[in-house]
Design an enzyme around this catalytic site. Structure first.
Site, PDB file in Angstrom:
ATOM      1  N   ASP A  61     -67.302  26.711  70.058  1.00  0.00           N
ATOM      2  CA  ASP A  61     -66.787  26.341  71.383  1.00  0.00           C
ATOM      3  C   ASP A  61     -67.823  26.440  72.492  1.00  0.00           C
ATOM      4  OD1 ASP A  61     -63.765  26.015  70.886  1.00  0.00           O
ATOM      5  OD2 ASP A  61     -64.189  27.944  69.947  1.00  0.00           O
ATOM      6  N   ASP A  67     -66.530  28.197  80.704  1.00  0.00           N
ATOM      7  CA  ASP A  67     -65.757  29.422  80.467  1.00  0.00           C
ATOM      8  C   ASP A  67     -66.591  30.685  80.534  1.00  0.00           C
ATOM      9  OD1 ASP A  67     -63.225  28.256  80.143  1.00  0.00           O
ATOM     10  OD2 ASP A  67     -63.674  27.706  78.076  1.00  0.00           O
ATOM     11  N   ARG A  86     -65.694  34.152  71.395  1.00  0.00           N
ATOM     12  CA  ARG A  86     -66.487  33.412  72.374  1.00  0.00           C
ATOM     13  C   ARG A  86     -67.365  34.317  73.241  1.00  0.00           C
ATOM     14  NH1 ARG A  86     -64.056  28.662  75.636  1.00  0.00           N
ATOM     15  NH2 ARG A  86     -66.313  28.334  75.701  1.00  0.00           N
ATOM     16  N   ARG A 132     -55.707  33.535  78.344  1.00  0.00           N
ATOM     17  CA  ARG A 132     -57.122  33.896  78.252  1.00  0.00           C
ATOM     18  C   ARG A 132     -57.598  34.794  79.404  1.00  0.00           C
ATOM     19  NH1 ARG A 132     -59.804  30.145  74.830  1.00  0.00           N
ATOM     20  NH2 ARG A 132     -58.358  29.696  73.116  1.00  0.00           N
ATOM     21  N   HIS A 162     -55.742  26.504  80.255  1.00  0.00           N
ATOM     22  CA  HIS A 162     -56.362  27.078  81.450  1.00  0.00           C
ATOM     23  C   HIS A 162     -55.747  26.505  82.720  1.00  0.00           C
ATOM     24  CE1 HIS A 162     -60.179  27.611  78.831  1.00  0.00           C
ATOM     25  NE2 HIS A 162     -59.696  28.818  79.061  1.00  0.00           N
ATOM     26  N   CYS A 246     -64.821  21.380  81.786  1.00  0.00           N
ATOM     27  CA  CYS A 246     -65.243  22.415  80.819  1.00  0.00           C
ATOM     28  C   CYS A 246     -66.706  22.323  80.426  1.00  0.00           C
ATOM     29  CB  CYS A 246     -64.428  22.293  79.530  1.00  0.00           C
ATOM     30  SG  CYS A 246     -62.657  22.374  79.700  1.00  0.00           S
TER      31      CYS A 246
END
Length: 251
Positions: A61, A67, A86, A132, A162, A246
Site C-alpha cells: 500500500d 496516509d 503500513r 483507521r 477515510h 491518496c
C-alpha cells in the site's frame, strides 16, 4: 499555486494491497505503473515540483503516500497508520520531509492516524474519526495544529475508508462529497457530488482541480462553473480504495 508534491511509485506487490469496503479484483500492475506516471505528469504540468519518496517495494500500500504524513505551515506530522502493516512506510516519508527542511512531529501510540483522514480547508482542519484514525490521535493532531492557528473539527466517518474518501474541498473552500458517509452535523455545509468518485478533488490552484476519469459528471459540472479540470485514469488504484488525493502530499 506552486510547491512540492511528495509521491511514491507503486511497488511489485501492489495487487496485495488492502481492501475493506470494496470487493477485491485483479489489479494490472503494468497499467497501474502507466497510470501513476500520468498522474505524476499532471502534477508537474500544474507546476508542482515532484519529490519522490524512497520506494517501499515490500509494502503493497506504500503508493498511497498521503496516509503517512500531514503537512501544515512547515510542520510535517508523521502518522501512525491504523493498519500495523503500513507503519514501516513512514520511515521513507520521514527522510523525505526532513530533506525538505520541514519541522517534524510524530503521532505517538496509542494514537492511530491515516493522512487520508485529514482535510485542510483554510484555517480549519477536518479530521475523520474512522476505522483507521482514533480519538487519541485526533487529540494529538489538535495540539500540533492549534499552535499553528488551526481549528480541528472531528468528523465521524462511516461506510468508507477515510474522510477524504467521503469528502474533499473545492478551491473556494466549499466541501463536496457523499453525505451518507460522514456526520454532516459537524460541517458548515456539504455539496453533494454527482457521483461518489466526485468526492475526490485535488486542488492544483485557485481555478484548477484534478479528479479521476471515473467522475465524468462531476468534471462536467465543475467545467461549467469555470474551473479548469484535469482528469486522470486511476482505475487500478481505485480497485484498492485509492483516489487522486491518496497518491500525493502537496506541500
Amino acid at each position: 499555486m506552486s510547491g512540492t508534491a511528495l509521491v511514491r511509485r507503486p511497488g511489485p506487490r501492489l495487487a496485495e494491497g488492502m481492501v475493506t469496503h470494496v470487493d477485491r479484483r485483479l489489479v494490472d500492475i503494468g497499467l497501474a505503473a502507466r497510470q501513476y506516471a500520468a498522474y505524476v505528469a499532471a502534477l508537474e504540468a500544474a507546476g508542482r515540483r515532484v519529490q519522490p519518496v524512497a520506494p517501499a517495494d515490500d509494502r503493497p500500500d506504500a503508493v498511497f503516500v498521503e496516509d503517512t504524513v500531514v503537512v501544515c505551515d512547515g510542520l510535517a506530522v508523521l502518522t501512525r497508520p491504523g493498519a500495523p502493516s503500513r507503519r514501516p512506510e513512514v520511515i521513507g516519508t520521514e527522510k523525505a520531509v526532513r530533506d525538505l527542511g520541514l519541522e517534524v512531529a510524530h503521532i505517538e501510540a496509542p494514537g492511530t492516524l491515516d493522512g487520508g483522514d485529514v482535510l485542510q480547508v483554510g484555517k480549519t482542519v477536518y479530521v475523520g474519526r474512522s476505522a483507521r484514525t482514533n480519538e487519541d490521535a485526533i487529540c494529538q493532531i489538535t495540539r500540533h495544529f492549534s499552535r499553528l492557528g488551526r481549528r480541528v473539527v472531528p468528523v465521524s466517518v462511516k461506510g468508507c475508508l477515510h474522510l477524504k474518501t467521503a469528502m474533499t474541498a473545492l478551491p473556494d473552500g466549499s466541501l463536496i462529497g457523499v453525505p451518507e458517509w460522514v456526520d454532516t452535523s459537524a460541517l458548515p455545509g456539504l455539496r453533494v457530488a454527482p457521483e461518489p468518485e466526485g468526492a475526490h478533488i485535488v486542488v492544483l490552484d485557485e481555478g484548477h482541480v484534478l479528479l479521476a476519469t471515473s467522475a465524468p459528471r462531476t468534471a462536467e459540472q465543475l467545467r461549467a462553473e469555470g474551473y479548469a479540470v484535469t482528469a486522470v485514469d486511476i482505475s487500478e488504484f481505485e480497485a484498492l480504495e485509492g483516489c487522486v488525493t491518496c497518491l500525493s502530499v502537496l506541500i
